[in-house]
Design a protein around this motif. Structure first.
Motif, PDB file in Angstrom:
ATOM      1  N   VAL A  35       0.840  -1.198   0.000  1.00 34.40           N
ATOM      2  CA  VAL A  35       0.000   0.000   0.000  1.00 34.40           C
ATOM      3  C   VAL A  35       0.876   1.248   0.000  1.00 34.40           C
ATOM      4  O   VAL A  35       0.647   2.201  -0.760  1.00 34.40           O
ATOM      5  N   LYS A  36       1.896   1.246   0.845  1.00 39.07           N
ATOM      6  CA  LYS A  36       2.791   2.400   0.931  1.00 39.07           C
ATOM      7  C   LYS A  36       3.511   2.645  -0.392  1.00 39.07           C
ATOM      8  O   LYS A  36       3.594   3.790  -0.869  1.00 39.07           O
ATOM      9  N   ALA A  37       4.023   1.572  -1.005  1.00 40.31           N
ATOM     10  CA  ALA A  37       4.753   1.722  -2.264  1.00 40.31           C
ATOM     11  C   ALA A  37       3.844   2.260  -3.365  1.00 40.31           C
ATOM     12  O   ALA A  37       4.247   3.126  -4.155  1.00 40.31           O
ATOM     13  N   ASN A  38       2.614   1.767  -3.428  1.00 39.43           N
ATOM     14  CA  ASN A  38       1.676   2.246  -4.443  1.00 39.43           C
ATOM     15  C   ASN A  38       1.296   3.697  -4.206  1.00 39.43           C
ATOM     16  O   ASN A  38       1.158   4.490  -5.155  1.00 39.43           O
ATOM     17  N   MET A  39       1.137   4.085  -2.946  1.00 40.83           N
ATOM     18  CA  MET A  39       0.836   5.480  -2.620  1.00 40.83           C
ATOM     19  C   MET A  39       2.006   6.393  -3.003  1.00 40.83           C
ATOM     20  O   MET A  39       1.806   7.478  -3.561  1.00 40.83           O
ATOM     21  N   GLU A  40       3.219   5.959  -2.697  1.00 40.06           N
ATOM     22  CA  GLU A  40       4.394   6.781  -3.002  1.00 40.06           C
ATOM     23  C   GLU A  40       4.549   6.977  -4.501  1.00 40.06           C
ATOM     24  O   GLU A  40       4.948   8.054  -4.953  1.00 40.06           O
ATOM     25  N   ARG A  41       4.227   5.943  -5.277  1.00 42.54           N
ATOM     26  CA  ARG A  41       4.323   6.080  -6.730  1.00 42.54           C
ATOM     27  C   ARG A  41       3.247   7.013  -7.270  1.00 42.54           C
ATOM     28  O   ARG A  41       3.521   7.916  -8.062  1.00 42.54           O
ATOM     29  N   LEU A  42       1.999   6.804  -6.836  1.00 42.26           N
ATOM     30  CA  LEU A  42       0.893   7.583  -7.381  1.00 42.26           C
ATOM     31  C   LEU A  42       0.916   9.043  -6.926  1.00 42.26           C
ATOM     32  O   LEU A  42       0.637   9.947  -7.720  1.00 42.26           O
ATOM     33  N   ALA A  43       1.245   9.272  -5.657  1.00 39.63           N
ATOM     34  CA  ALA A  43       1.149  10.620  -5.096  1.00 39.63           C
ATOM     35  C   ALA A  43       2.508  11.283  -4.928  1.00 39.63           C
ATOM     36  O   ALA A  43       2.614  12.333  -4.287  1.00 39.63           O
ATOM     37  N   GLY A  44       3.562  10.708  -5.516  1.00 38.83           N
ATOM     38  CA  GLY A  44       4.877  11.320  -5.436  1.00 38.83           C
ATOM     39  C   GLY A  44       5.033  12.483  -6.411  1.00 38.83           C
ATOM     40  O   GLY A  44       4.194  12.710  -7.281  1.00 38.83           O
ATOM     41  N   ASP A  45       6.133  13.206  -6.280  1.00 35.16           N
ATOM     42  CA  ASP A  45       6.380  14.369  -7.130  1.00 35.16           C
ATOM     43  C   ASP A  45       6.449  14.007  -8.609  1.00 35.16           C
ATOM     44  O   ASP A  45       6.061  14.802  -9.476  1.00 35.16           O
ATOM     45  N   GLU A  46       6.933  12.810  -8.907  1.00 29.77           N
ATOM     46  CA  GLU A  46       7.209  12.453 -10.299  1.00 29.77           C
ATOM     47  C   GLU A  46       5.957  12.470 -11.168  1.00 29.77           C
ATOM     48  O   GLU A  46       6.010  12.842 -12.343  1.00 29.77           O
ATOM     49  N   LEU A  47       4.803  12.094 -10.612  1.00 31.44           N
ATOM     50  CA  LEU A  47       3.566  12.071 -11.389  1.00 31.44           C
ATOM     51  C   LEU A  47       2.796  13.376 -11.330  1.00 31.44           C
ATOM     52  O   LEU A  47       1.706  13.485 -11.898  1.00 31.44           O
ATOM     53  N   THR A 288      -7.352   4.380  -5.049  1.00 28.89           N
ATOM     54  CA  THR A 288      -6.704   3.543  -6.056  1.00 28.89           C
ATOM     55  C   THR A 288      -5.841   2.482  -5.388  1.00 28.89           C
ATOM     56  O   THR A 288      -5.857   1.304  -5.776  1.00 28.89           O
ATOM     57  N   ALA A 289      -5.076   2.891  -4.367  1.00 27.25           N
ATOM     58  CA  ALA A 289      -4.242   1.931  -3.637  1.00 27.25           C
ATOM     59  C   ALA A 289      -5.096   0.861  -2.962  1.00 27.25           C
ATOM     60  O   ALA A 289      -4.690  -0.307  -2.876  1.00 27.25           O
ATOM     61  N   ALA A 290      -6.291   1.237  -2.498  1.00 22.45           N
ATOM     62  CA  ALA A 290      -7.180   0.259  -1.872  1.00 22.45           C
ATOM     63  C   ALA A 290      -7.644  -0.778  -2.888  1.00 22.45           C
ATOM     64  O   ALA A 290      -7.615  -1.986  -2.617  1.00 22.45           O
ATOM     65  N   VAL A 291      -8.076  -0.314  -4.068  1.00 23.85           N
ATOM     66  CA  VAL A 291      -8.543  -1.253  -5.094  1.00 23.85           C
ATOM     67  C   VAL A 291      -7.394  -2.160  -5.537  1.00 23.85           C
ATOM     68  O   VAL A 291      -7.575  -3.369  -5.733  1.00 23.85           O
ATOM     69  N   LEU A 292      -6.186  -1.601  -5.660  1.00 15.18           N
ATOM     70  CA  LEU A 292      -5.031  -2.425  -6.025  1.00 15.18           C
ATOM     71  C   LEU A 292      -4.735  -3.464  -4.948  1.00 15.18           C
ATOM     72  O   LEU A 292      -4.354  -4.597  -5.249  1.00 15.18           O
ATOM     73  N   GLU A 293      -4.922  -3.097  -3.686  1.00 12.49           N
ATOM     74  CA  GLU A 293      -4.662  -4.062  -2.613  1.00 12.49           C
ATOM     75  C   GLU A 293      -5.715  -5.174  -2.607  1.00 12.49           C
ATOM     76  O   GLU A 293      -5.389  -6.341  -2.374  1.00 12.49           O
ATOM     77  N   PHE A 294      -6.976  -4.825  -2.891  1.00 15.78           N
ATOM     78  CA  PHE A 294      -7.995  -5.872  -3.036  1.00 15.78           C
ATOM     79  C   PHE A 294      -7.632  -6.786  -4.200  1.00 15.78           C
ATOM     80  O   PHE A 294      -7.814  -8.016  -4.130  1.00 15.78           O
ATOM     81  N   ALA A 295      -7.122  -6.200  -5.292  1.00 18.23           N
ATOM     82  CA  ALA A 295      -6.710  -6.995  -6.448  1.00 18.23           C
ATOM     83  C   ALA A 295      -5.587  -7.960  -6.060  1.00 18.23           C
ATOM     84  O   ALA A 295      -5.571  -9.122  -6.479  1.00 18.23           O
ATOM     85  N   LEU A 428      -1.210   6.389   6.660  1.00 20.14           N
ATOM     86  CA  LEU A 428      -1.078   5.064   6.046  1.00 20.14           C
ATOM     87  C   LEU A 428      -1.546   3.950   6.973  1.00 20.14           C
ATOM     88  O   LEU A 428      -2.078   2.931   6.525  1.00 20.14           O
ATOM     89  N   ASN A 429      -1.356   4.130   8.273  1.00 22.44           N
ATOM     90  CA  ASN A 429      -1.865   3.143   9.239  1.00 22.44           C
ATOM     91  C   ASN A 429      -3.379   3.026   9.138  1.00 22.44           C
ATOM     92  O   ASN A 429      -3.936   1.935   9.156  1.00 22.44           O
ATOM     93  N   LEU A 430      -4.035   4.186   9.078  1.00 21.85           N
ATOM     94  CA  LEU A 430      -5.487   4.206   8.934  1.00 21.85           C
ATOM     95  C   LEU A 430      -5.892   3.492   7.644  1.00 21.85           C
ATOM     96  O   LEU A 430      -6.835   2.694   7.633  1.00 21.85           O
ATOM     97  N   MET A 431      -5.183   3.783   6.549  1.00 25.24           N
ATOM     98  CA  MET A 431      -5.507   3.137   5.281  1.00 25.24           C
ATOM     99  C   MET A 431      -5.424   1.620   5.388  1.00 25.24           C
ATOM    100  O   MET A 431      -6.312   0.907   4.914  1.00 25.24           O
ATOM    101  N   ASP A 432      -4.366   1.117   6.020  1.00 27.63           N
ATOM    102  CA  ASP A 432      -4.214  -0.327   6.183  1.00 27.63           C
ATOM    103  C   ASP A 432      -5.387  -0.907   6.969  1.00 27.63           C
ATOM    104  O   ASP A 432      -5.917  -1.973   6.645  1.00 27.63           O
ATOM    105  N   GLN A 433      -5.785  -0.184   8.033  1.00 27.51           N
ATOM    106  CA  GLN A 433      -6.901  -0.653   8.858  1.00 27.51           C
ATOM    107  C   GLN A 433      -8.217  -0.599   8.086  1.00 27.51           C
ATOM    108  O   GLN A 433      -9.045  -1.516   8.166  1.00 27.51           O
ATOM    109  N   VAL A 434      -8.406   0.479   7.321  1.00 27.47           N
ATOM    110  CA  VAL A 434      -9.622   0.651   6.529  1.00 27.47           C
ATOM    111  C   VAL A 434      -9.740  -0.479   5.502  1.00 27.47           C
ATOM    112  O   VAL A 434     -10.788  -1.122   5.362  1.00 27.47           O
TER     113      VAL A 434
END
Length: 460
Positions: A35-47, A288-295, A428-434
Motif C-alpha cells: 500500500v505504501k509503495a503504491n501510494m508513493e508512486r501515485l502521489a509522489g512528485d514524479e507524477l 486507487t491503492a485500496a482497489v489495487l490491494e484488493f486486487a 497510512l496506518n489508517l488506510m491499512d486498517q480501513v
C-alpha cells in the motif's frame, strides 16, 4: 432528496450491526508495504498530480495496469490490454469572459476571475437584466432575462428555481465555499467536454450560473434594470486522451460473470496549477491503492465464486469522463453487475465517526446494512447536504441501474483539493486498517448469493 426517516433508521441499524471491535482487530491480511509503495508512486512528485489527460496521468494509468498484471489480474475483454483509451475534446476560452451591464448612463463591467465565475458560458448572450431578492418569481418576469439574484447568501435552490423558470442567466453572490475554490471555478472550460463514442443525453436547456464577488454584487445593486451582454469567445478545442484501466478475475461459479462485483476508484487528480503540484494523495491515490490491494489479495489467493472487476478511472475530477466512456463501451453487460463499490478518500480519519467508514447513499439500497452485518465498519453518510452520492464515478453506474455506492473515510478534510493533500497528510496506518476492515465483507460478497437492490423509490 434524502429521506431523514430512512437515514435515522439506517444510523440505528448501523449501530446495532457494526462490530464493536476496533479497526486494529482486523485480520492482518493487508500488505502495508505494498500500500505504501503504491501510494508513493501515485502521489509522489514524479507524477505531478496526475492531471486529467496529461502524460503524468498516462504514466499513472500504465503503472496501475502493470500492478494489476503483477497481482495476477487479467485484462478485461474489450480493452487494449488493460487500458481503455478515451478521446476528449474540451472547449477553450480565447480570452476571459466579460459581462457588461448598461443602465442609462451607468455601466458596470465584470471580468471572469477578477469579479465573477461564469459556469460554461455561451460564446455570447445579450438580454435585459433585472434584480430580484425573491426566487419565487413568475416565469413571465424572468424568462429570457439575466437575473441578478440579490440574496444575502448563496441560495442554490433559488438559483435553480430561477433557471427552471427560464432565466437566461442568474448572477448570485459567491459563498465562502465557492470563494475557497474560486481559481478552479473561474478557469474551468467554457463548455462541456465531448467524449468520443459517448452520446450525451439531450437535457432541457438551462441558463448560465454566474458567481459574483461581494464588490461586484455591490456595484450591481446600484443599477436600475437595463441591458447586459456576456461575451465568452472560444478558442480551438483542446484534444486529450485519458484511460479507464480495467482488470478481471473470473469467478468459479457457472454463472460467475452474471453476478459480478466491480471495485473502482479514480487515479487522476488536479495536476499542476500555477507551478504548484496538487498531489491528490487522499483524493484519490488512497482509493486507487485500496482497489489495487484488493486486487492483490484476491488475485494471489483462491478465486472467488463471483467474477470481480477492477476499474480505475481517469478524469474523474472533470466530470467522470473515463467512467462515462466505460459505461458506453463496457467489457460486460452492466445488467450483469451485482454491485459497484467505489473507494474515495480513505486516508484521513473523520472526527464525526472515527474508526468508521461512510457509505454514500446508504439509505438508497440494502447494500450498506448487509455489508455492515458481515463486519464492515461502515455508517451512513453524515454529510447529506454535500450530495456525495452523485459526486463520484459510482453515480455514472447508478444511473444505469447498478447498485453503486462510494466508501469514504472523511470526504471533507482540510486538505480537500488543496496542495496540502500530499503523502505527509495521509495516515497510512489508517488506510491499512480501513482496507483490512473491508476484506472479509468484500470476500463474503464475492462468494455469496446476495443480490443488492435499490430500496423502493430511491433508485436514481
Amino acid at each position: 432528496m434524502k429521506h431523514p426517516v430512512l437515514l435515522a433508521g439506517a444510523l440505528a441499524a448501523a449501530a446495532l450491526v457494526a462490530a464493536p471491535l476496533p479497526l486494529e482487530a482486523a485480520k492482518p491480511v493487508v500488505c502495508a508495504q505494498c500500500v505504501k509503495a503504491n501510494m508513493e508512486r501515485l502521489a509522489g512528485d514524479e507524477l505531478r498530480g496526475r492531471g486529467c489527460g496529461t502524460e503524468d496521468e498516462h504514466v499513472a494509468a500504465r503503472f496501475v495496469a502493470d500492478t494489476l498484471k503483477r497481482y495476477g489480474v487479467a485484462p478485461a475483454a474489450g480493452t487494449d490490454g488493460y487500458l481503455q483509451p478515451v478521446q476528449l475534446s474540451t472547449p477553450t476560452a480565447a480570452s476571459p469572459p466579460t459581462l457588461q451591464f448598461t443602465s442609462g448612463a451607468q455601466q458596470v463591467a465584470l471580468l471572469q476571475g477578477r469579479d465573477m465565475a461564469a459556469m460554461q458560458p455561451p460564446p455570447s448572450l445579450q438580454a435585459p437584466f433585472i434584480r430580484l431578492s425573491d426566487a419565487h418569481a413568475s416565469p413571465e418576469a424572468v424568462k429570457g432575462k439575466i437575473v441578478i439574484y440579490d440574496s444575502p447568501i448563496y441560495d442554490a435552490p433559488g438559483v435553480q428555481e430561477l433557471l427552471r423558470a427560464g432565466a437566461a442567466a442568474v448572477i448570485a453572490p459567491a459563498s465562502d465555499v465557492i470563494l475557497t475554490h474560486w481559481d478552479d471555478l473561474s478557469t474551468r472550460p467554457p463548455g462541456r467536454t465531448q467524449i468520443a463514442g459517448v452520446e450525451r443525453r439531450a437535457g432541457r436547456p438551462t441558463g448560465v450560473t454566474i458567481f459574483a464577488k461581494a464588490d461586484a454584487m455591490a456595484a450591481l445593486r446600484k443599477l436600475e434594470p437595463g441591458e447586459a451582454r456576456l461575451d465568452a469567445p472560444q478558442g480551438p478545442p483542446r484534444e486529450r486522451t485519458t484511460y479507464a484501466v480495467i482488470g478481471v478475475l473470473h469467478g468459479t461459479a457457472p454463472d460467475a460473470d452474471r453476478h459480478a462485483v466491480l471495485l473502482s476508484a479514480h487515479y487522476d487528480h488536479l495536476g499542476v496549477r500555477n507551478g504548484v503540484i496538487f498531489h491528490g494523495a487522499n483524493d484519490d491515490a488512497s482509493g486507487t491503492a485500496a482497489v489495487l490491494e484488493f486486487a492483490r489479495i484476491l488475485g494471489l489467493g483462491g478465486k472467488p465464486r463471483r467474477t470481480a472487476y477492477f476499474a480505475l478511472f481517469g478524469c474523474e475530477e472533470e466530470g467522470g469522463l473515463a467512467a462515462q466512456a466505460f459505461l458506453a463501451h463496457p467489457p460486460m453487460a452492466t445488467s450483469d453487475l451485482a454491485a459497484n463499490l467505489e473507494f474515495e478518500m480513505i486516508g484521513v480519519d473523520d472526527p464525526k465517526h472515527p474508526g468508521f467508514l461512510m457509505l454514500t447513499g446508504w439509505e438508497r439500497s440494502n447494500l450498506g446494512p448487509t455489508l455492515a452485518a458481515h463486519g464492515a465498519r461502515i455508517v451512513p453518510d453524515p454529510y447529506p447536504e454535500q450530495n456525495f452520492f452523485t459526486r463520484s464515478d459510482n453515480y455514472q453506474l447508478a444511473l444505469q441501474g447498478v447498485v453503486a455506492q462510494t466508501i469514504s473515510a472523511w470526504p471533507i478534510p482540510p486538505t480537500y483539493h488543496d496542495p496540502s493533500d500530499d503523502l505527509a497528510h495521509v495516515d497510512l496506518n489508517l488506510m491499512d486498517q480501513v482496507i483490512g476492515s473491508m476484506v472479509a465483507p468484500v470476500t463474503w460478497l464475492l462468494n455469496s448469493d446476495f443480490v443488492p437492490a435499490w430500496n423502493p423509490g430511491l433508485k436514481p
